[in-house]
Design a protein around this motif. Structure first.
Motif, PDB file in Angstrom:
ATOM      1  N   ASN A  91       0.784  -1.191   0.086  1.00 28.04           N
ATOM      2  CA  ASN A  91      -0.064   0.092  -0.189  1.00 28.04           C
ATOM      3  C   ASN A  91       0.693   1.216  -0.131  1.00 28.04           C
ATOM      4  O   ASN A  91       1.338   1.774   0.957  1.00 28.04           O
ATOM      5  N   ARG A  94      -1.157   5.007   1.183  1.00 28.36           N
ATOM      6  CA  ARG A  94      -1.830   5.029   2.505  1.00 28.36           C
ATOM      7  C   ARG A  94      -1.525   6.287   3.363  1.00 28.36           C
ATOM      8  O   ARG A  94      -0.568   7.117   3.100  1.00 28.36           O
ATOM      9  N   ASN A  95      -2.484   6.626   4.335  1.00 24.82           N
ATOM     10  CA  ASN A  95      -2.069   7.529   5.325  1.00 24.82           C
ATOM     11  C   ASN A  95      -0.699   7.272   6.106  1.00 24.82           C
ATOM     12  O   ASN A  95      -0.534   6.109   6.395  1.00 24.82           O
ATOM     13  N   TRP A 107      -5.821   5.320   9.887  1.00 21.23           N
ATOM     14  CA  TRP A 107      -5.539   3.910   9.108  1.00 21.23           C
ATOM     15  C   TRP A 107      -6.790   3.223   8.730  1.00 21.23           C
ATOM     16  O   TRP A 107      -6.528   2.214   7.933  1.00 21.23           O
ATOM     17  N   ARG A 108      -7.973   3.662   9.024  1.00 25.51           N
ATOM     18  CA  ARG A 108      -9.125   3.030   8.789  1.00 25.51           C
ATOM     19  C   ARG A 108      -9.572   3.007   7.327  1.00 25.51           C
ATOM     20  O   ARG A 108      -9.143   4.014   6.508  1.00 25.51           O
ATOM     21  N   ARG A 113      -7.084   9.886   1.823  1.00 25.50           N
ATOM     22  CA  ARG A 113      -5.791  10.476   2.046  1.00 25.50           C
ATOM     23  C   ARG A 113      -5.952  11.732   2.483  1.00 25.50           C
ATOM     24  O   ARG A 113      -6.582  12.485   2.129  1.00 25.50           O
ATOM     25  N   CYS A 327      -7.849   5.067   0.651  1.00 26.22           N
ATOM     26  CA  CYS A 327      -6.309   4.735   0.282  1.00 26.22           C
ATOM     27  C   CYS A 327      -5.395   3.792   1.049  1.00 26.22           C
ATOM     28  O   CYS A 327      -4.460   3.457   0.690  1.00 26.22           O
ATOM     29  N   ASN A 328      -6.311   3.280   2.146  1.00 26.25           N
ATOM     30  CA  ASN A 328      -5.814   2.402   2.941  1.00 26.25           C
ATOM     31  C   ASN A 328      -6.042   0.884   2.707  1.00 26.25           C
ATOM     32  O   ASN A 328      -5.500   0.048   3.298  1.00 26.25           O
TER      33      ASN A 328
END
Length: 347
Positions: A91, A94-95, A107-108, A113, A327-328
């Protein structure tokens, strides 16, 4: 003491409990600092006990083969419920750990983002002790506008029909100098993103949906028309456990691109009135993902189109807005579910 608590809760459960057979408690955090953790596989179900007015009295956790463990509301700091597992995989978008310093919940799966520009922003999560997260949002303090609100539907957020709070107010998590007020909505409705009817588990949960940070200036004909019809579809999908285990929702409106701003509200500052409102949805059932978006023009008329008229892929909405949604997710899953949609999957 434990026997006393159990006796009270057994009586109250018989009187006013509402069963939540699919809800599983992950951890109970008490006001004295003690944390009681539960393994997901060992929890059969949990039950939140209510007064007739819809306020919480306590929580019962049913653990396989043993008596329930019972906690009075007066003991509780907060309760964490299990959600859907985040799949593993590469990934790249991701954040990041730096993003999570702004909001540790980023993270959820429901989170886009975080904004990466120079504006002052606030990434906020509102929650209740009984049900965990109500919704999260990104507030642009420079623009004084909501960039997005995100949340989920699952068995952990049941519909207890507690009704509307209707007390519109500022967001206690955002400094006053960056907020909007009632005057910034002059001529428009205070249009919810996370709808009042999306959060009916408790009065406190519903109250949080009336923060101005969860609002956008919206024509009432749009708010009560095409937007409301889409909200009703989302609620139906999110509350149908045969359709999904969890539905991840992002609701937003355009505030970043000048060509996507309808006008500005001038009070002590300029507040953008969006030209478009949209939703991005990600559903998971038995580990399988599907996604769809809806894009509506903010017009001062109630359109009568079917929901399919507004459908787009998540990738199309990302291209329109410049925001990276979901994004996660691992990159391979994200690319697959965001590139297209099948209306037959969203009936």
């Amino acid at each position: 003491m434990k026997k006393y608590i159990m006796t009270i809760l057994c009586v109250l459960t018989a009187m006013v409990a509402q069963a939540q057979s699919k809800v599983k408690v992950q951890s109970v955090h008490l006001k004295d600092g003690k944390v009681i953790n539960f393994e997901r596989a060992t929890v059969d179900s949990s039950r939140v006990v209510f007064t007739p007015e819809g306020d919480s009295l306590g929580v019962k956790v049913y653990v396989g083969g043993r008596e329930s463990q019972d906690f009075l509301y007066s003991q509780l700091d907060f309760v964490v419920f299990y959600g859907a597992d985040i799949p593993s995989g590469n990934n790249a978008n991701r954040n990041t750990a730096e993003d999570l310093k702004k909001n540790k919940e980023g993270w959820r799966l429901e989170f886009p983002r975080f904004y990466q520009g120079s504006n002052v922003t606030f990434e906020v999560t509102h929650s209740t002790s009984e049900y965990g997260i109500t919704y999260s949002l990104e507030w642009d303090g420079t623009k004084r506008a909501n960039r997005w609100t995100c949340y989920e539907f699952s068995a952990a957020t049941p519909d207890n029909e507690v009704g509307r709070n209707d007390n519109f107010t500022g967001d206690p998590a955002i400094p006053t100098q960056y907020q909007t007020t009632r005057s910034d909505f002059s001529g428009y409705s205070r249009g919810h993103l996370c709808a009042s009817s999306d959060r009916q588990s408790s009065k406190e949960q519903n109250r949080q949906t009336f923060y101005y940070s969860n609002m956008q200036p919206q024509y009432q004909s749009h708010n009560g028309g095409q937007w409301n019809r889409l909200e009703t579809k989302v609620q139906a999908w999110g509350n149908d456990r045969s359709f999904c285990d969890t539905l991840y929702v992002v609701k937003a409106a355009t505030i970043d691109n000048e060509s996507q701003i309808l006008s500005y509200q001038a009070s002590n500052h300029q507040v953008p009135v969006p030209k478009y409102f949209y939703m991005c949805l990600l559903a998971v059932k038995n580990g399988k993902y599907k996604a769809i978006g809806f894009w509506t023009e903010h017009v001062n008329q109630a359109e009568k189109y079917d929901y399919a008229h507004y459908a787009k892929s998540i990738k199309e909405i990302e291209q329109l807005t410049g925001i990276d949604f979901f994004c996660n997710l691992p990159d391979d899953i994200e690319q697959e579910v965001e590139s297209s949609y099948n209306l037959s999957d969203w009936k």
